[in-house]
Design an enzyme around this catalytic site. Structure first.
Site, PDB file in Angstrom:
ATOM      1  N   HIS A 149      37.431 -18.115 -17.341  1.00  0.00           N
ATOM      2  CA  HIS A 149      36.874 -17.546 -18.572  1.00  0.00           C
ATOM      3  C   HIS A 149      37.753 -17.969 -19.743  1.00  0.00           C
ATOM      4  O   HIS A 149      38.682 -17.262 -20.128  1.00  0.00           O
ATOM      5  CB  HIS A 149      36.801 -16.017 -18.469  1.00  0.00           C
ATOM      6  N   ASP A 166      29.215 -13.172 -18.774  1.00  0.00           N
ATOM      7  CA  ASP A 166      29.068 -12.653 -20.145  1.00  0.00           C
ATOM      8  C   ASP A 166      27.840 -11.759 -20.292  1.00  0.00           C
ATOM      9  O   ASP A 166      26.923 -12.045 -21.070  1.00  0.00           O
ATOM     10  CB  ASP A 166      29.001 -13.817 -21.137  1.00  0.00           C
ATOM     11  N   HIS A 199      28.676 -19.086 -24.421  1.00  0.00           N
ATOM     12  CA  HIS A 199      27.406 -18.361 -24.331  1.00  0.00           C
ATOM     13  C   HIS A 199      26.187 -19.259 -24.210  1.00  0.00           C
ATOM     14  O   HIS A 199      25.112 -18.789 -23.849  1.00  0.00           O
ATOM     15  CB  HIS A 199      27.244 -17.438 -25.547  1.00  0.00           C
ATOM     16  N   HIS A 203      32.665 -17.446 -20.693  1.00  0.00           N
ATOM     17  CA  HIS A 203      33.062 -17.306 -22.096  1.00  0.00           C
ATOM     18  C   HIS A 203      32.150 -18.076 -23.049  1.00  0.00           C
ATOM     19  O   HIS A 203      31.877 -17.598 -24.141  1.00  0.00           O
ATOM     20  CB  HIS A 203      34.515 -17.730 -22.315  1.00  0.00           C
ATOM     21  N   HIS A 229      28.119  -8.462 -21.218  1.00  0.00           N
ATOM     22  CA  HIS A 229      28.430  -7.698 -22.440  1.00  0.00           C
ATOM     23  C   HIS A 229      27.719  -6.343 -22.467  1.00  0.00           C
ATOM     24  O   HIS A 229      27.005  -6.022 -23.430  1.00  0.00           O
ATOM     25  CB  HIS A 229      28.069  -8.509 -23.686  1.00  0.00           C
ATOM     26  N   ASN A 260      37.761 -11.958 -22.060  1.00  0.00           N
ATOM     27  CA  ASN A 260      38.574 -11.616 -23.224  1.00  0.00           C
ATOM     28  C   ASN A 260      38.106 -10.332 -23.893  1.00  0.00           C
ATOM     29  O   ASN A 260      38.857  -9.728 -24.664  1.00  0.00           O
ATOM     30  CB  ASN A 260      38.535 -12.765 -24.244  1.00  0.00           C
ATOM     31  N   HIS A 261      36.886  -9.861 -23.602  1.00  0.00           N
ATOM     32  CA  HIS A 261      36.408  -8.604 -24.171  1.00  0.00           C
ATOM     33  C   HIS A 261      36.850  -7.392 -23.354  1.00  0.00           C
ATOM     34  O   HIS A 261      37.033  -6.311 -23.914  1.00  0.00           O
ATOM     35  CB  HIS A 261      34.875  -8.622 -24.274  1.00  0.00           C
ATOM     36  N   ASP A 272      33.699 -10.759 -18.945  1.00  0.00           N
ATOM     37  CA  ASP A 272      32.991 -10.059 -20.026  1.00  0.00           C
ATOM     38  C   ASP A 272      31.795  -9.275 -19.500  1.00  0.00           C
ATOM     39  O   ASP A 272      30.682  -9.353 -20.049  1.00  0.00           O
ATOM     40  CB  ASP A 272      32.547 -11.038 -21.113  1.00  0.00           C
TER      41      ASP A 272
END
Length: 717
Positions: A217, A20, A247, A245, A22, A128-129, A60
């Protein structure tokens, strides 16, 4: 002659683990735009300094499915700077790479490409992002994979069945089976696990000699009945699960007592929400694997922006705040300013010991003003901290709990009808909920005080058995017409029963006959099962007819569109082309679910008539069923007494009802094609329930060191 330390390096995998990241989050924010890129560079810098064998990412990597050019450019720049070089890769891949990287046009690991020099390979699943979307099912990771900078794995080729084939890695005498599963909607994956549609394939030779590492994830914490993946769903032969996933950083491996494997949750490397889980210190992990032993070393990230959060409940300070005091709002504001200043002082002291940390921290103060208090102006309060915090507009968050109404016994609490202990949540079925609702409603009906309320919600025509089956079909098999067809089927049968009994059109007599009919059907379970099967057959047939209609509509629309384009380029064509376009457009709008009749849609087409539209739709005969909004009482009032003596006149009255033309629904053809997808067959070896495992850990909080002389515990299968 090699020393003992070099021997350990030859047999030890060093893996940097992160999830993650991002990239691109708040890239347009004037203060936080570069936070994700700076932290990503720090992660790769740690990988280079520790000379890891590879980097494992848990999804992610990008914050958006379609990252901006700035985000993609910054990512490529970092990967080229830290991951390319002449340092040789010390491990080899034993599995079939065409299976592991089946979605890539270059189905082999990037460091084996003769045109690229890779010193630190990166293996990553999608989250999922940044999940694959679109007609070609591509994601941002596929761009990096095609460029040879990243190895994208764990992508499922089917939505109905998943076979996880591991990447088999070997370094010296240590062998790792790396499993990966990219993000899938939690409800769908939960259902696939329940239906045993997820299989983890195992090596055929020396099953017990592999260290099984699984990266996933999905939701780990329970957000709903099926909106998460329980750890008990995973196979027990796994040694370590890297869970993305979530955080909140819980990177220290925690053992699942039931399945006996360990779970590590690295958490995100950037604060994406001002929640308590994000306030935990951010870490990445350096995993050492030797044989069946491992240790996890936590590495704190120094470039992450600090985040402080605190909650205030005004009702807990009666000595400071009195709701009746006219100046209580000013007192609350001064108290909040004092709390914010205290958090800023703590952030400044932490930053002095770490010069790489961003200057402006993130501050969040949640104020519960339940108890008659009033909030002050957030915008005016935030203006005082514009130059001191990174999120001035989000410093204060006011909330209050809803006051519970007094229960006078006149309202139904439907939550009590479906409440179950937490221990029974895994075995609760949809049929059980429906049955429990009916049983509770019938018991409460005996109480005269509740009879007027129950009469409004009691489904007197349906039984819990049939309704439960219909709901189960709707939930598990996505038969969207299952409940509707069951209601129609039982409504028709009840109307025929009343017609044969020649019941008068009076509400009390109709209710009495319906009650007797329902009781007789509950006793005859075989007949009820046959009714449910017939209704489900009609629902599937309805879906098949809708699919054919959509396919025919799409073909006609494409043909008529082509005629229109020709007519636009040639003015000499007759007007028939526009007529065809009008009819196709009308049907296409109907297919998109606007519930317009065939005749009504034909009027929107240019140059077409109602007669032509009706003749063009003669091929599709609507199902003759009663109108949706017609009750039993209305149905019998609409019939004359002599019509009850003739079955022919009764059926004619139903067929002539034009409102049925509006009940035709369409299923997108892409959904039907998706259900027809299949997966290639693979050789499988079932996982053994009691697998011998030799994963050892020390009790140290920061590190798990198995290299010390510890006895390996084994269990017989």
């Amino acid at each position: 002659m090699s020393t003992g330390g070099s021997q350990d390096d030859e047999d030890t995998f060093k893996i940097l683990i992160a999830t993650d990241i991002h990239l691109g989050y708040l890239e347009k924010d004037p203060v936080r735009a570069n936070d994700t890129f700076v932290t990503f560079n720090e992660i790769l810098d740690h990988a280079q300094k520790h000379e890891v064998d590879f980097v494992l990412l848990g999804g992610d990597l990008f914050h958006e499915n379609k990252p901006s050019r700035k985000t993609v450019h910054s990512c490529l720049e970092s990967l080229r700077k830290y991951c390319m070089g002449d340092r040789p890769v010390q491990f080899e891949i034993l599995s079939d790479q065409a299976v592991n990287f089946h979605s890539s046009k270059f189905p082999w690991v990037n460091y084996q490409d003769r045109n690229i020099n890779i010193s630190i390979p990166i293996f990553s699943i999608h989250g999922n992002h940044d999940d694959p979307t679109g007609a070609d099912a591509l994601c941002a990771l596929d761009i990096l994979s095609c460029a040879g900078l990243l190895n994208h794995f764990g992508r499922s080729a089917s939505v109905e069945k998943i076979d996880l084939s591991p990447i088999l890695l070997r370094k010296g005498r240590t062998k790792i089976a790396l499993y990966g599963l990219g993000a899938i909607p939690d409800e769908r994956l939960y259902r696939m696990f329940v239906n045993k549609k997820v299989t983890m394939l195992r090596p055929k030779e020396d099953e017990d000699s592999w260290f099984n590492l699984f990266v996933i994830h999905q939701n780990r914490s329970k957000h709903g009945a099926t909106n998460y993946i329980p750890e008990q769903f995973l196979d027990d032969f796994i040694n370590l699960v890297v869970w993305g996933h979530e955080h909140e950083c819980k990177i220290a491996p925690f053992q699942n007592e039931q399945q006996r494997f360990y779970v590590s949750q690295p958490g995100s490397s950037v604060v994406t929400s001002l929640s308590p889980g994000e306030a935990v210190k951010k870490h990445i992990g350096l995993l050492h694997v030797k044989g069946k032993k491992m240790k996890m070393q936590k590495i704190a990230l120094e470039t992450v922006r600090t985040f402080y959060m605190e909650d205030i409940v005004l009702a807990d300070h009666p000595d400071l705040f009195n709701p009746d005091n006219p100046k209580v709002t000013q007192a609350i504001q001064a108290f909040c300013m004092e709390k914010v200043e205290l958090m800023l002082d703590n952030a400044e002291r932490e930053r002095l010991g770490n010069p790489r940390q961003p200057e402006k921290p993130l501050i969040r103060l949640r104020v519960d003003y339940t108890g008659g208090f009033e909030p002050f102006s957030i915008h005016r309060f935030s203006q005082k901290y514009m130059d001191r915090v990174a999120n001035p507009k989000d410093i204060i968050h006011f909330f209050r709990h809803r006051e519970q109404k007094e229960n006078n016994g006149s309202d139904l609490n439907f939550g009590k009808l479906v409440s179950r202990p937490a221990s029974e949540g895994m075995t609760l079925r949809v049929e059980d909920l429906v049955k429990q609702y009916f049983q509770t409603a019938e018991k409460m009906l005996l109480n005269k005080m509740f009879s007027p309320i129950i009469k409004k919600v009691q489904l007197s025509l349906l039984t819990e058995r049939g309704m439960g089956e219909a709901v189960q079909e709707f939930v598990d098999k996505e038969e969207k017409d299952a409940i509707e067809e069951l209601v129609k089927f039982q409504l028709e049968k009840t109307q025929r029963f009343l017609k044969e009994r020649r019941t008068e059109a009076e509400e009390e007599k109709i209710d009495e006959e319906v009650r007797k009919f329902r009781e007789s059907r509950k006793k005859n379970t075989e007949e009820e099962d046959e009714e449910v099967r017939e209704a489900m057959t009609r629902a599937r047939a309805h879906r098949s007819e809708d699919t054919v209609l959509v396919a025919a509509s799409s073909d006609e629309e494409l043909m008529d569109t082509g005629m229109k384009s020709t007519g636009d380029s040639d003015d000499g064509l007759p007007a028939t082309a526009s007529q065809g376009r009008g009819r196709a457009r009308g049907r296409a709008r109907g297919a998109r679910g606007q519930n317009s009749t065939v005749r009504g849609s034909s009027r929107r087409g240019r140059g077409s008539t109602s007669q032509e539209s009706a003749s063009s739709s003669r091929t599709y005969k609507p199902v003759s069923v009663p109108g949706k909004n017609m009750s039993i009482k209305d149905a019998f009032r609409s019939l004359k007494p002599e019509s009850l003596n003739s079955s022919k006149s009764y059926s004619e009255d139903i067929i002539d009802d034009d409102s049925d033309l509006e009940d035709i629904s369409f299923v997108p053809s892409s959904k039907a094609n998706q259900r027809m997808s299949t997966t290639p067959s693979l050789s499988k070896r079932g996982s053994q329930s009691q697998m011998s495992r030799g994963v050892d850990f020390e009790s140290d909080e920061d590190e798990f060191d198995p290299f010390k002389s510890t006895a390996t515990s084994r269990r017989k299968k």
